[in-house]
Design a protein around this motif. Structure first.
Motif, mmCIF file in Angstrom:
data_model
loop_
_atom_site.group_PDB
_atom_site.id
_atom_site.type_symbol
_atom_site.label_atom_id
_atom_site.label_comp_id
_atom_site.label_asym_id
_atom_site.label_seq_id
_atom_site.Cartn_x
_atom_site.Cartn_y
_atom_site.Cartn_z
ATOM 1 N N ARG A 65 0.825 -1.214 0.000
ATOM 2 C CA ARG A 65 0.000 0.000 0.000
ATOM 3 C C ARG A 65 0.856 1.260 0.000
ATOM 4 O O ARG A 65 0.540 2.228 -0.693
ATOM 5 N N GLU A 66 1.920 1.253 0.798
ATOM 6 C CA GLU A 66 2.793 2.424 0.848
ATOM 7 C C GLU A 66 3.508 2.637 -0.484
ATOM 8 O O GLU A 66 3.646 3.778 -0.943
ATOM 9 N N ARG A 67 3.936 1.547 -1.112
ATOM 10 C CA ARG A 67 4.592 1.676 -2.420
ATOM 11 C C ARG A 67 3.621 2.201 -3.460
ATOM 12 O O ARG A 67 3.956 3.065 -4.270
ATOM 13 N N GLU A 98 3.865 5.679 -5.579
ATOM 14 C CA GLU A 98 3.768 5.740 -7.043
ATOM 15 C C GLU A 98 2.700 6.733 -7.477
ATOM 16 O O GLU A 98 2.909 7.514 -8.408
ATOM 17 N N ARG A 99 1.539 6.707 -6.809
ATOM 18 C CA ARG A 99 0.476 7.663 -7.146
ATOM 19 C C ARG A 99 0.949 9.094 -6.910
ATOM 20 O O ARG A 99 0.687 9.982 -7.722
ATOM 21 N N THR A 100 1.645 9.301 -5.811
ATOM 22 C CA THR A 100 2.160 10.631 -5.500
ATOM 23 C C THR A 100 3.153 11.086 -6.562
ATOM 24 O O THR A 100 3.099 12.227 -7.018
ATOM 25 N N ALA A 101 4.039 10.196 -6.959
ATOM 26 C CA ALA A 101 5.032 10.541 -7.982
ATOM 27 C C ALA A 101 4.349 10.890 -9.297
ATOM 28 O O ALA A 101 4.726 11.861 -9.967
ATOM 29 N N ARG A 102 3.326 10.104 -9.678
ATOM 30 C CA ARG A 102 2.594 10.400 -10.922
ATOM 31 C C ARG A 102 1.875 11.748 -10.823
ATOM 32 O O ARG A 102 1.880 12.539 -11.763
ATOM 33 N N ALA A 103 1.257 12.007 -9.685
ATOM 34 C CA ALA A 103 0.544 13.268 -9.491
ATOM 35 C C ALA A 103 1.505 14.452 -9.551
ATOM 36 O O ALA A 103 1.195 15.490 -10.144
ATOM 37 N N GLU A 104 2.683 14.298 -8.946
ATOM 38 C CA GLU A 104 3.668 15.379 -8.997
ATOM 39 C C GLU A 104 4.166 15.610 -10.419
ATOM 40 O O GLU A 104 4.354 16.755 -10.834
ATOM 41 N N ALA A 105 4.361 14.538 -11.178
ATOM 42 C CA ALA A 105 4.793 14.680 -12.576
ATOM 43 C C ALA A 105 3.705 15.366 -13.393
ATOM 44 O O ALA A 105 4.000 16.256 -14.204
#
Length: 66
Positions: free
Chosen positions: A29-31, A35-42
């Motif tokens: 879940r943390e991973r 990943e969702r956070t990284a995609r949102a930031e991109a």
């Protein structure tokens, strides 16, 4: 002898319980959240770049018409 036991308490009192060396392995879940956070930031960086591009274009057009 009581002085000896108080010295031992001093050393155990300041031990660090948590730190970078003992970080837990991220859960699935943390991973996924990372990943969702990284995609949102991109996506956010991409959107910001488009906004700046549109603003630059608008400023150029305003200068031409003035």
């Amino acid at each position: 002898m009581s002085g000896h036991s108080s010295r031992m308490k001093l050393f155990t009192k300041f031990k660090r319980k948590t730190g970078k060396h003992h970080a837990h392995t991220p859960t699935r879940r943390e991973r996924a959240a990372a990943e969702r956070t990284a995609r949102a930031e991109a996506d956010l960086r991409e959107t910001e770049a488009k906004i700046y591009e549109l603003a630059d274009r608008a400023r150029r057009e305003l200068r031409r018409s003035a």
